[in-house]
Design a protein around this motif. Structure first.
Motif, PDB file in Angstrom:
ATOM      1  N   ARG A  14       0.824  -1.209   0.000  1.00 15.80           N
ATOM      2  CA  ARG A  14       0.000   0.000   0.000  1.00 15.80           C
ATOM      3  C   ARG A  14       0.855   1.253   0.000  1.00 15.80           C
ATOM      4  NH1 ARG A  14      -5.214   0.364   3.813  1.00 15.80           N
ATOM      5  NH2 ARG A  14      -5.729  -1.297   2.342  1.00 15.80           N
ATOM      6  N   TRP A  15       1.940   1.221   0.769  1.00 15.05           N
ATOM      7  CA  TRP A  15       2.861   2.368   0.823  1.00 15.05           C
ATOM      8  C   TRP A  15       4.264   1.881   0.468  1.00 15.05           C
ATOM      9  CZ3 TRP A  15      -0.354   1.972   5.437  1.00 15.05           C
ATOM     10  CH2 TRP A  15      -1.442   2.841   5.411  1.00 15.05           C
ATOM     11  N   PRO A  16       4.576   1.795  -0.817  1.00 11.33           N
ATOM     12  CA  PRO A  16       5.851   1.206  -1.246  1.00 11.33           C
ATOM     13  C   PRO A  16       7.084   1.948  -0.744  1.00 11.33           C
ATOM     14  CG  PRO A  16       4.723   2.296  -3.082  1.00 11.33           C
ATOM     15  CD  PRO A  16       3.746   2.215  -1.962  1.00 11.33           C
ATOM     16  N   ARG A  17       6.936   3.206  -0.345  1.00 15.04           N
ATOM     17  CA  ARG A  17       8.089   3.967   0.140  1.00 15.04           C
ATOM     18  C   ARG A  17       8.228   3.911   1.661  1.00 15.04           C
ATOM     19  NH1 ARG A  17       8.455   9.786  -1.794  1.00 15.04           N
ATOM     20  NH2 ARG A  17      10.633   9.427  -1.220  1.00 15.04           N
ATOM     21  N   ILE A  22      11.072   4.473   7.138  1.00 11.08           N
ATOM     22  CA  ILE A  22      11.491   3.749   8.343  1.00 11.08           C
ATOM     23  C   ILE A  22      13.000   3.860   8.497  1.00 11.08           C
ATOM     24  CG2 ILE A  22      11.743   1.445   9.351  1.00 11.08           C
ATOM     25  CD1 ILE A  22       8.984   0.771   8.274  1.00 11.08           C
ATOM     26  N   HIS A  23      13.707   3.743   7.390  1.00 17.02           N
ATOM     27  CA  HIS A  23      15.167   3.884   7.401  1.00 17.02           C
ATOM     28  C   HIS A  23      15.565   5.311   7.772  1.00 17.02           C
ATOM     29  CE1 HIS A  23      19.194   2.950   5.133  1.00 17.02           C
ATOM     30  NE2 HIS A  23      19.357   3.210   6.404  1.00 17.02           N
ATOM     31  N   LEU A  24      14.853   6.291   7.223  1.00 12.73           N
ATOM     32  CA  LEU A  24      15.143   7.696   7.517  1.00 12.73           C
ATOM     33  C   LEU A  24      14.982   7.993   9.000  1.00 12.73           C
ATOM     34  CD1 LEU A  24      15.591  10.687   6.488  1.00 12.73           C
ATOM     35  CD2 LEU A  24      13.087  10.829   6.368  1.00 12.73           C
ATOM     36  N   THR A  25      13.919   7.484   9.596  1.00  6.33           N
ATOM     37  CA  THR A  25      13.612   7.770  11.002  1.00  6.33           C
ATOM     38  C   THR A  25      14.283   6.783  11.961  1.00  6.33           C
ATOM     39  OG1 THR A  25      11.580   6.477  10.784  1.00  6.33           O
ATOM     40  CG2 THR A  25      11.399   8.861  10.465  1.00  6.33           C
ATOM     41  N   ARG A  26      15.011   5.791  11.413  1.00  9.99           N
ATOM     42  CA  ARG A  26      15.750   4.797  12.202  1.00  9.99           C
ATOM     43  C   ARG A  26      14.838   3.974  13.123  1.00  9.99           C
ATOM     44  NH1 ARG A  26      18.588   8.176   9.982  1.00  9.99           N
ATOM     45  NH2 ARG A  26      20.522   9.046  10.861  1.00  9.99           N
ATOM     46  N   LEU A  27      13.595   3.816  12.725  1.00 14.17           N
ATOM     47  CA  LEU A  27      12.709   2.975  13.537  1.00 14.17           C
ATOM     48  C   LEU A  27      13.169   1.519  13.506  1.00 14.17           C
ATOM     49  CD1 LEU A  27       9.198   4.464  12.671  1.00 14.17           C
ATOM     50  CD2 LEU A  27      10.534   4.778  14.763  1.00 14.17           C
ATOM     51  N   ASN A  28      14.000   1.189  12.522  1.00 17.36           N
ATOM     52  CA  ASN A  28      14.567  -0.151  12.444  1.00 17.36           C
ATOM     53  C   ASN A  28      15.814  -0.302  13.312  1.00 17.36           C
ATOM     54  OD1 ASN A  28      15.859   1.688  10.694  1.00 17.36           O
ATOM     55  ND2 ASN A  28      16.765   0.035   9.493  1.00 17.36           N
ATOM     56  N   ARG A  29      16.251   0.793  13.931  1.00 22.69           N
ATOM     57  CA  ARG A  29      17.421   0.780  14.827  1.00 22.69           C
ATOM     58  C   ARG A  29      17.016   1.442  16.147  1.00 22.69           C
ATOM     59  NH1 ARG A  29      22.408  -0.125  12.160  1.00 22.69           N
ATOM     60  NH2 ARG A  29      22.139  -0.442   9.917  1.00 22.69           N
ATOM     61  N   VAL A  95      21.013  10.118   0.774  1.00 22.96           N
ATOM     62  CA  VAL A  95      22.233   9.930  -0.021  1.00 22.96           C
ATOM     63  C   VAL A  95      21.933   9.129  -1.282  1.00 22.96           C
ATOM     64  CG1 VAL A  95      24.549   8.941  -0.045  1.00 22.96           C
ATOM     65  CG2 VAL A  95      23.690  10.046   2.031  1.00 22.96           C
ATOM     66  N   THR A  96      21.118   8.084  -1.153  1.00 20.93           N
ATOM     67  CA  THR A  96      20.817   7.221  -2.299  1.00 20.93           C
ATOM     68  C   THR A  96      19.691   7.765  -3.168  1.00 20.93           C
ATOM     69  OG1 THR A  96      19.310   5.911  -0.914  1.00 20.93           O
ATOM     70  CG2 THR A  96      21.602   5.179  -1.066  1.00 20.93           C
ATOM     71  N   GLY A  97      19.060   8.868  -2.747  1.00 19.19           N
ATOM     72  CA  GLY A  97      18.006   9.478  -3.547  1.00 19.19           C
ATOM     73  C   GLY A  97      16.632   8.898  -3.339  1.00 19.19           C
ATOM     74  N   VAL A  99      14.838   9.318  -0.664  1.00 25.02           N
ATOM     75  CA  VAL A  99      14.082  10.371   0.019  1.00 25.02           C
ATOM     76  C   VAL A  99      14.797  11.686  -0.258  1.00 25.02           C
ATOM     77  CG1 VAL A  99      13.335  11.298   2.255  1.00 25.02           C
ATOM     78  CG2 VAL A  99      13.285   8.823   1.848  1.00 25.02           C
ATOM     79  N   SER A 100      14.045  12.726  -0.584  1.00 25.40           N
ATOM     80  CA  SER A 100      14.655  14.030  -0.863  1.00 25.40           C
ATOM     81  C   SER A 100      14.883  14.791   0.437  1.00 25.40           C
ATOM     82  CB  SER A 100      13.764  14.842  -1.792  1.00 25.40           C
ATOM     83  OG  SER A 100      12.582  15.253  -1.116  1.00 25.40           O
ATOM     84  N   ARG A 101      15.763  15.787   0.375  1.00 31.05           N
ATOM     85  CA  ARG A 101      16.010  16.622   1.556  1.00 31.05           C
ATOM     86  C   ARG A 101      14.727  17.330   1.975  1.00 31.05           C
ATOM     87  NH1 ARG A 101      19.276  20.839   1.683  1.00 31.05           N
ATOM     88  NH2 ARG A 101      20.296  20.417   3.682  1.00 31.05           N
ATOM     89  N   ASN A 102      13.932  17.754   1.004  1.00 28.53           N
ATOM     90  CA  ASN A 102      12.677  18.438   1.306  1.00 28.53           C
ATOM     91  C   ASN A 102      11.703  17.502   2.020  1.00 28.53           C
ATOM     92  OD1 ASN A 102      10.891  20.761   1.113  1.00 28.53           O
ATOM     93  ND2 ASN A 102       9.739  19.577  -0.392  1.00 28.53           N
ATOM     94  N   GLU A 103      11.666  16.249   1.594  1.00 24.47           N
ATOM     95  CA  GLU A 103      10.783  15.272   2.247  1.00 24.47           C
ATOM     96  C   GLU A 103      11.258  14.995   3.674  1.00 24.47           C
ATOM     97  OE1 GLU A 103       9.102  12.508  -1.414  1.00 24.47           O
ATOM     98  OE2 GLU A 103      11.145  12.188  -0.674  1.00 24.47           O
ATOM     99  N   ALA A 104      12.568  14.952   3.873  1.00 22.88           N
ATOM    100  CA  ALA A 104      13.094  14.742   5.221  1.00 22.88           C
ATOM    101  C   ALA A 104      12.718  15.901   6.127  1.00 22.88           C
ATOM    102  CB  ALA A 104      14.612  14.592   5.165  1.00 22.88           C
ATOM    103  N   LEU A 105      12.771  17.112   5.610  1.00 26.71           N
ATOM    104  CA  LEU A 105      12.388  18.282   6.397  1.00 26.71           C
ATOM    105  C   LEU A 105      10.896  18.251   6.716  1.00 26.71           C
ATOM    106  CD1 LEU A 105      13.305  20.922   7.676  1.00 26.71           C
ATOM    107  CD2 LEU A 105      12.880  22.064   5.495  1.00 26.71           C
TER     108      LEU A 105
END
Length: 295
Positions: A14-17, A22-29, A95-97, A99-105
Motif C-alpha cells: 500500500r505504501w511502497p516507500r 522507516i530507514h530515515l527515522t531509524r525505527l529499524n534501529r 544519499v541514495t536518492g 528520500v529528498s532533503r525536502n521530504e526529510a524536512l
C-alpha cells in the motif's frame, strides 16, 4: 503462524516507500529510542515517587519515539552532503536518492507537530519547556561543523526530557532534577564518543568535528572519566531523592556494564566501539529497573 511478515508485506504494497521512511527515522534501529527512553521514564518514576501517572508514561514513551525519529530526519537533512563519504552512512535514504532533503524536512515538521500534540496532555509548564528541547534538537546536527563538542549539545538535547518529566508530574522543577540532567549529559557524551570513534577515520577526511577527534589518544581515558562522573552524579541524585538500596544495586550493575565497554574499546577497533555503544541500552535499562525498585 507469525502474522507480522504478512502485515509488513501488506503495508509495503500500500505504501511502497514506507521502508525508506522507516530507514530515515531509524525505527529499524531502536537503540536511540532506548537510550532516550530509560532515563526519561526513570525521571518520571522518581518525580512520581514510584507511582507516575499512567497517562504521562504513555505520553513520554510515544513522545520519545516520535521525537527521536524527528531528530534523525533533521540530522540526515543536515548531513546529506557528507553522509555519502562515510561507510556507515553511505546507504542512507537521502544519499541514495530514495528520500529528498525536502521530504526529510517535511517529515521532521510532521513528527514535531505530533510531539507537540502529545504535550497537550501534560501541563503548560511542560509545553513551554518543550521549546528548549526543540531548539537543541534542531541545532545539534549542525554543531559538528563548528565545534569538536557536538556530543555535549546532543547530551543537552537527549537529557531535556528528564526535566520535562518532573514538570509534567509535579508542575515544578526541583533543583535535584538537575543532577539527573547533568548525569545523563555525561553519559550521552561518553556513549556518543564511542559512536564517533566508529567514524573517526572518515570524519577526519571530510572535516567533521567530534569529541572522538578532540580526545585523540586520550579517548578511552576520557570516556572512563565521563562514565565515573555519570555514576557519581547518579549516586548524589539517589541520596537527594532518598532512593532505596535496590537503586544502588542498579548503579552497580550499570558500573559493571560500563567496565565491559572499556574492554570492548580497548583496541579502538570499529566493531568493538560500535558494540560498546549498543550496550548502553542495557546500562540504561538496569539503572531504570533500579529506579523502579528503589522508589
Amino acid at each position: 503462524m507469525n502474522p507480522l511478515p504478512a502485515l509488513v508485506e501488506r503495508l509495503q504494497s500500500r505504501w511502497p516507500r514506507l521502508p525508506d521512511f522507516i530507514h530515515l527515522t531509524r525505527l529499524n534501529r531502536p537503540i536511540g529510542i532506548f537510550v532516550l527512553l530509560w532515563p526519561t521514564l526513570g525521571a518520571l518514576w522518581i518525580a512520581g515517587e514510584g507511582r507516575p501517572a499512567l497517562s504521562l508514561v504513555v505520553v513520554f514513551t510515544f513522545g520519545t519515539i516520535v521525537m527521536r525519529a524527528a531528530g534523525c530526519c533533521i540530522n540526515d537533512f543536515a548531513d546529506s552532503h557528507v553522509d555519502g563519504d562515510v561507510l556507515r552512512t553511505e546507504g542512507r535514504p537521502i544519499v541514495t536518492g530514495r528520500v529528498s532533503r525536502n521530504e526529510a524536512l517535511q517529515c521532521f515538521l510532521i513528527l514535531t507537530a505530533i510531539g507537540a500534540f502529545l504535550l497537550l496532555f501534560t501541563n503548560r509548564l511542560t509545553f513551554l519547556m518543550a521549546f528548549g528541547a526543540l531548539a537543541l534538537a534542531s541545532v545539534y546536527p549542525f554543531m559538528k561543523r563548528y565545534t569538536h563538542l557536538p556530543q555535549v549539545v546532543l547530551g543537552m538535547a537527549f537529557s531535556w526530557a528528564i526535566l520535562m518529566a518532573f514538570t509534567a508530574q509535579t508542575d515544578a522543577l526541583p533543583p535535584e532534577a538537575w543532577l539527573l540532567y547533568v548525569a545523563n549529559c555525561l553519559w550521552t557524551v561518553a556513549y556518543d564518543t564511542q559512536y564517533a570513534m566508529v567514524d573517526r577515520e572518515y570524519d577526519l577526511k571530510i572535516g567533521v568535528k567530534s569529541t572522538a577527534i578532540l580526545f585523540g589518544d586520550a579517548d578511552r581515558a576520557m570516556i572512563a572519566v565521563l562514565q565515573l562522573m555519570f555514576l557519581g552524579a547518579l549516586l548524589l541524585a539517589g541520596l537527594q531523592f532518598q532512593l532505596g538500596a535496590m537503586y544502588y544495586l542498579g548503579l552497580m550493575a550499570g558500573a559493571v556494564l560500563l567496565g565491559y565497554q572499556q574492554w570492548l574499546i580497548r583496541d579502538r577497533d570499529v566493531d568493538g566501539c560500535f558494540r560498546a555503544f549498543l550496550s548502553n541500552h542495557w546500562v540504561g535499562l538496569v539503572i531504570f529497573v533500579g529506579v523502579i525498585l528503589g522508589t
